[in-house]
Structures are given as structure tokens and as C-alpha cells.
Scaffold this motif. Sequence first.
Motif, short mmCIF file in Angstrom:
data_model
loop_
_atom_site.label_atom_id
_atom_site.label_comp_id
_atom_site.label_asym_id
_atom_site.label_seq_id
_atom_site.Cartn_x
_atom_site.Cartn_y
_atom_site.Cartn_z
N UNK A 179 -1.87 12.89 -1.32
CA UNK A 179 -1.64 13.90 -0.27
C UNK A 179 -0.21 14.50 -0.18
N UNK A 180 0.75 13.73 -0.70
CA UNK A 180 2.11 14.05 -0.62
C UNK A 180 2.89 13.86 -1.90
N UNK A 181 3.68 14.51 -2.04
CA UNK A 181 4.80 14.49 -3.35
C UNK A 181 5.68 13.25 -3.30
N UNK A 182 6.18 13.24 -1.92
CA UNK A 182 7.05 12.04 -1.85
C UNK A 182 6.55 11.31 -0.58
N UNK A 183 6.93 9.74 -0.30
CA UNK A 183 6.54 8.94 0.68
C UNK A 183 7.86 8.21 0.88
#
Length: 303
Positions: A179-183
Motif C-alpha cells: 500500500x505504501x512507498x515507505x513504512x
Amino acid sequence: MPPSALLIPGGRGQLGADLAAARGAAGLVHAPGSAELDITDSGMLTDAVDSFADAASDAGLRPVVINLAAYTAVDDAESDRATAERVNTRGPAELAGLCRERGMPLLHVSTDYVFAGDAVEPYEPTDETGPRSVYGSTKLAGEQAVLAAHSRAWVVRTAWLYGARGANFVSAMARLCAERETVSVAEDQIGSPTWTADLAGGLLELADSVARRDEPAARVLHCTNTGSVSRYEFARAIFEELGADPDRVRPVATADVPRPAPRPAYSVLSDRQWAEGGLTPLRHWREALRVAFERHGAVWGAS
């Protein structure tokens, strides 16, 4: 000697599913979920224990109860102590009493949250406890009640569980990876990630040991995959297994992502007494994660 017969309250979760699968057709296994067996319902609990005892006797097998039923919504417990106490303390205490009356050993699974999390070396089972959350305090009270109620009860503490079934840190990281580019993940929480399939094997070994009365003398034991790692480093390893760039995981401090319930900063549990009791230590956490993805990678969306 044939394997022990198993009653597993809370048996529909990730650990219960792996326990039932590991025992397979080798013996009698009853692994009800909370809808089928609510351990806070005295009548339901008594009926379940009696039925299991009769079935084990008919099959010529030695019965062992492995209690996995627990209120594990750590944050929700902060505002719902009454429910957490019913499930984590009073239910296990009554279960232990029933097992004592029927001559059945009990294994009760507990958590690293019973410790304060301020240690600098792995916690021994005999180390001072000091839970900082409602979840931890109700689990500790459950441990104490179980041990007081039944002389043939064992508490097995574990930590950082993940498996192919249900919500856990691995499944959460897999979802966020998609879902996200970074976590952002805490780099100041240290523990031992533990694959439920490996823990299931350890619990089965212990169950069969106590069934034949070749049991460890220590009544509180720790069982996790070996080695330790930060949440941040664990997340990077998960991204690697997903075939994603681990640099997409960014380190943050726990204080930067506050939660209603405090998390232990240090959750590493020593398995010394587990090994001294003649039980097999679990493999290193990184090897376990690799094998878990070989087996269940499709569940988590590995490429």
C-alpha cells in the motif's frame, strides 16, 4: 507410546491452527474457537473438558490441555480491563481447576508482556515480572492463578508471534508494503520473532513429555525462535522475503508512534530452562522467517 490427545481452547487462531496441523491424524485433537468454547462460560467449559476426557479415554490416549484462549487486543484492554480479566485470568484459573480434578496436565501459553521490558539481557522465567499494560497484568495474574490451581500445570511464555493465519506483524508489513512507498517501524523495540509453526512443534514436544510424565521440573518456561532483532530490522527482513527493497522501511522511535498500551522495549526470553528440561530449542528467527515464506509466501503476497 502414542501421542497425547489434545484439547486446545482458543484453537482457531494462528497458533491453534498450526498445532492442529502439526499433530494431524496422529492423535485426537479438539481445537475449538471462542464461539464453540468460551472459557469464561463455566458450563460450556465443564462440558468441553468432560467430553474431551471421555473421548481421550475411549481412544486409549493420555489427555493434555493446551490453553491458547486469550484476550490479545493489547490496546483495547487498556479501556476494557473487565473483559481482559475474565478471559486472561478467571477463565484459565477455572480451566486449571477442572484439569486438576480430572487428572489432566495443562499447558498455558503466556507472553513477554508480563515483564517491564527494561532488561539488557534475555529474561529468565524466574526474573522479576513487572507488566506495564492491562494485557500484561491480566496475563500475569492468569499465570499465577493457573500455577496455584494445578500442580501439573506449566506456563509457556512466548513473544512476537506470526503465522499464516490471522493478523500479525508479518501480515501487517506485507499489507503496508503493497500500500505504501515507505513504512516507519520502531527501531528501539527488541525481541525474538517466533513462527507459530515452530512454537507448535515445541508445545507438542512438551505436551507429549508431560503426558508420559517425563516433564521438566521448571513450571514456567520460555519458548521463542532464537536470536533477537529490532522491529525495524525484522521489518526489513520481511521486505526482503517479499522481494521488496528493504530501504523502504524507515526507523523511528517508539515515542514517535504512541499507542494506548506501552510496548516492552526489550522482549528477549531465555530458553535455557526449556533446554535444561530436555526440550528442543527452536531454530534462529531468520531461518524460521525464510522457511515460513517458502511455505506461506503466497498468503503474504511474496513475489
